[in-house]
Structures are given as structure tokens and as C-alpha cells.
Write an enzyme that holds these catalytic residues in place. Structure first.
Site, PDB file in Angstrom:
ATOM      1  N   GLU A 132      55.310 -10.587  49.837  1.00  0.00           N
ATOM      2  CA  GLU A 132      56.590 -10.069  50.348  1.00  0.00           C
ATOM      3  C   GLU A 132      57.595  -9.643  49.560  1.00  0.00           C
ATOM      4  O   GLU A 132      58.894  -9.997  49.224  1.00  0.00           O
ATOM      5  CB  GLU A 132      57.406 -11.696  50.987  1.00  0.00           C
ATOM      6  CG  GLU A 132      56.511 -12.228  52.023  1.00  0.00           C
ATOM      7  CD  GLU A 132      57.128 -13.684  52.542  1.00  0.00           C
ATOM      8  OE1 GLU A 132      58.183 -14.206  51.971  1.00  0.00           O
ATOM      9  OE2 GLU A 132      56.579 -14.081  53.614  1.00  0.00           O
ATOM     10  N   GLU A 191      47.880 -14.922  58.491  1.00  0.00           N
ATOM     11  CA  GLU A 191      48.881 -15.955  58.731  1.00  0.00           C
ATOM     12  C   GLU A 191      49.143 -16.115  60.110  1.00  0.00           C
ATOM     13  O   GLU A 191      50.304 -16.157  60.640  1.00  0.00           O
ATOM     14  CB  GLU A 191      50.158 -16.014  57.930  1.00  0.00           C
ATOM     15  CG  GLU A 191      50.100 -15.819  56.478  1.00  0.00           C
ATOM     16  CD  GLU A 191      51.358 -16.184  55.403  1.00  0.00           C
ATOM     17  OE1 GLU A 191      52.143 -16.681  56.164  1.00  0.00           O
ATOM     18  OE2 GLU A 191      51.135 -15.714  54.328  1.00  0.00           O
TER      19      GLU A 191
HETATM   20  C1  GLA Z   1      55.292 -17.160  54.362  1.00  0.00           C
HETATM   21  C2  GLA Z   1      54.304 -17.632  53.293  1.00  0.00           C
HETATM   22  C3  GLA Z   1      53.455 -18.586  53.455  1.00  0.00           C
HETATM   23  C4  GLA Z   1      54.041 -19.843  54.117  1.00  0.00           C
HETATM   24  C5  GLA Z   1      54.932 -19.419  55.381  1.00  0.00           C
HETATM   25  C6  GLA Z   1      55.724 -20.504  56.135  1.00  0.00           C
HETATM   26  O1  GLA Z   1      54.547 -16.366  55.444  1.00  0.00           O
HETATM   27  O2  GLA Z   1      53.459 -16.497  53.028  1.00  0.00           O
HETATM   28  O3  GLA Z   1      52.727 -19.059  52.393  1.00  0.00           O
HETATM   29  O4  GLA Z   1      55.127 -20.186  53.339  1.00  0.00           O
HETATM   30  O5  GLA Z   1      55.813 -18.344  55.033  1.00  0.00           O
HETATM   31  O6  GLA Z   1      54.420 -21.768  56.178  1.00  0.00           O
END
Ligand code: GLA
Length: 327
Positions: free
Chosen positions: A130, A237
Site C-alpha cells: 500500500e 486478499e
Molecule cells: C490490508 C492488509 C492486510 C489486512 C487487511 C485487513 O488489506 O494488507 O494485511 O490488514 O488490510 O484485514
């Protein structure tokens, strides 16, 4: 029931983010249906390196042990991020903010300590998470890493990881990666990293999506664009909230029929797209296993139940999973 990851073995790995609670609570599902594991939180800076001279790996090692015993791949997550980083990292001995050289030294010691510990077990790392700003003209998110070290903190992080484990695949990871405004900036960053010789091998699309705010056309277009950069692509994710980003209601005990139908259709559609791009997508990881344990039960509305995964609260497969397995 057939195994999800077996069914997909000619396409890509099927992964799940897990933690010390879910490796017990969801153990059977994990063993049968997933062939790649990510530590939801326990490989992050704050968990692995809470003090300058102290590394703590016990919890992450439990996850790794389950993966190794059951022949599962492990994605490392994550080495450098603006969240879940302990305070000591940014503080000088005097109590002031650290200088560039000191912070680089700390970043290096963190990355080499963690990557070395999991070397030979973790096959790929989300090295930087990020770093791109969601909106506006600036490319980079304003973080302490960027402010103190400068833009090259990203390249340095990849270099330290690569020096420590030259065999690991190294990824940049981000969310809103299919929103055109942010996507353009992510692509700019990835191109820049490749051009300046950063040892980067892939990009991770986080894919915290929902049934209202994400378009299939943009998802497909984004995959095309990222694929054209000649990088390994992973969905890192994945979860599909039944609530749109602006929907903050808290009264539902169950999702409405409409929500279920839209979520299930969305899952079918995105898996059809992922399958089309099986030559570039190497791993599709869900951010959780079953709905009884998902971060979305506390985000963005604290204590609000959500139903974003493919196994329900009772650990049973949803119709969407059956559909996805039968495309
Ligand atoms: C982001 C992070 C993850 C996690 C999510 C929320 O996407 O990359 O590691 O913390 O937020 O669970």
C-alpha cells in the site's frame, strides 16, 4: 465434496489468510480446500519484530508448521507497510524521529531477519504494501517510510529481501487496484520499479471487493493491464462484502436473498475472469476461510456481521463455491 484447490490445480493456487485461532477452528477446511496460506497478521512487523533486538516468530511458526506438514505453499505478508509497524522503528535514541540512514538500517535488519527466518518455506513475499496514494495527483502515500527515507524506500526494501532470499518471488501489494484512478498510479510505480532495476517479480491485487462498487469490466481490464507489464499476478486478499462502501447499516441478522444472489453471481463472474487469465494469475488467496472469522465482521462498521467468503458461519460450502467449482 471435492477439494476446491484440487479442482483448480490446473489454474492457480487457492489460498487463505489464517491466524493462530483459525488454524484450529478451520483446520479441516484449510487442509482439504487450500494449497497456499498467508499469515493474516503474524508475519507483520509488529508481530515479528516488536523491539529492536527481539524477533518473535512463535505464532507465525505455527502457521508455517501446518503448511509444511500439509504441503502447502506460504505467501509472506508483509515486510514494509505504514500500519502495524512498532513505534521503536521510527524513534531515534534521543526521542526524535530517526534519520534516513538509521531507518534504512532498521528496515534492512527487519527484512533480513524475517526473510531469513522463513527462507526455503515462504515462496513469495509481499515486500511493500500500500505505498500508492488512493486519490489526487501524488503517486506516493505520505508515510514515515517515504518521508524519512524518500521514494527509494521501496527499491531498497526489495533489494534487502532479494539479497536475503534470492529464490523468493517478490511482490508489491495494494488495494483499489482495479479502480482506474489508483490503477494508473500503481502501473506507473510498477513500471518505474522495473525500469530502475528493482528486483520485483509480481503484483498482488488485494481484492477486498463488494457487490456494489466494483465493476467486472474494470477487473478484467485491470488484469489485462497488469499482465502487460510482464509481472506475475496474484489475487492476494479476496473477499466480497455484501455491503457497498457507503452502506453502514447494522440491523441485518442474515444477508437478504438479493445480497446472496448478487454476491454469488459476482463470485462466479470473477472466477470466470481469473480462469481466463490462468497464464498470468498464479494464486488466488481469500482473506479468511469461513464467515465466522473475517475482519469484515468489524470493518468498516464495528461489530457488524458480513458474509464475504465461500464457506458460511457453520463452515459449510456456499452455493457460490459449488458454482465456482463447476464453471
Ligand atoms: C490490508 C492488509 C492486510 C489486512 C487487511 C485487513 O488489506 O494488507 O494485511 O490488514 O488490510 O484485514
Amino acid at each position: 465434496m471435492k477439494s476446491f484447490c484440487e479442482t483448480y490445480k490446473n489454474y492457480f493456487l487457492i489460498g487463505a489468510a489464517v491466524n493462530p485461532i483459525t488454524i484450529e477452528a478451520h483446520k479441516d477446511l484449510i487442509i482439504k480446500h487450500f494449497n497456499s496460506l498467508t499469515a493474516e497478521n503474524h508475519m507483520k512487523f509488529i508481530k515479528t519484530h516488536p523491539e529492536e533486538n527481539k524477533f518473535t516468530f512463535e505464532e507465525a511458526d505455527k502457521i508455517v508448521a501446518l503448511a509444511v506438514e500439509n504441503n502447502k505453499k506460504i505467501r509472506g505478508h508483509t515486510l514494509v507497510w505504514h500500519n502495524q509497524t512498532p513505534e521503536w522503528v521510527l524513534q531515534a535514541k534521543s526521542g526524535d524521529t530517526v534519520k534516513r540512514e538509521v531507518l534504512l538500517e532498521r528496515m534492512k535488519s527487519h527484512i533480513s531477519g524475517v526473510v531469513n527466518h522463513f527462507k526455503g518455506k515462504v515462496y513469495c513475499w509481499a515486500v511493500v504494501n500500500e505505498a500508492v496514494k488512493d486519490e489526487g495527483n501524488e503517486l506516493f502515500r505520505e508515510t514515515k517510510w517515504k518521508e524519512i527515507i524518500g521514494e527509494d524506500y521501496i527499491k531498497k526494501a526489495f533489494q534487502y529481501a532479494h539479497e536475503t532470499d534470492p529464490d523468493a518471488l517478490l511482490f508489491y501489494n495494494d488495494y483499489y487496484a482495479v479502480k482506474p484512478e489508483k490503477r494508473d498510479k500503481i502501473i506507473k510505480l510498477l513500471k518505474r520499479l522495473k525500469a530502475n532495476g528493482t528486483p520485483i517479480h509480481g503484483f498482488g491485487i488485494q481484492a477486498h471487493w463488494n457487490i456494489h462498487d466494483f465493476s467486472l469490466d474494470e477487473i478484467k481490464k485491470s488484469i489485462e493491464l497488469y499482465a502487460s507489464l510482464d509481472l506475475n499476478l496474484q489475487i492476494t486478499e479476496l473477499d466480497v462484502s455484501v455491503f457497498g462502501s457507503d452502506d453502514k447499516r447494522k440491523d441485518l441478522k442474515q444477508p437478504t436473498e438479493e445480497m446472496v444472489a448478487s454476491r454469488d453471481k459476482f463470485y462466479r463472474n470473477i472466477f470466470s475472469i481469473f480462469r481466463e487469465y490462468k497464464d498470468v494469475i498464479t494464486n488466488v488467496t481469500f482473506w479468511g476461510v469461513a464467515d465466522d472469522f473475517t475482519w469484515l465482521n468489524n470493518f468498516p462498521v464495528k461489530g457488524r456481521k458480513d458474509w464475504p467468503l465461500l464457506f458460511n458461519d457453520n463452515h459449510e460450502p456456499k452455493k457460490a463455491l459449488m458454482d465456482v467449482m463447476n464453471i
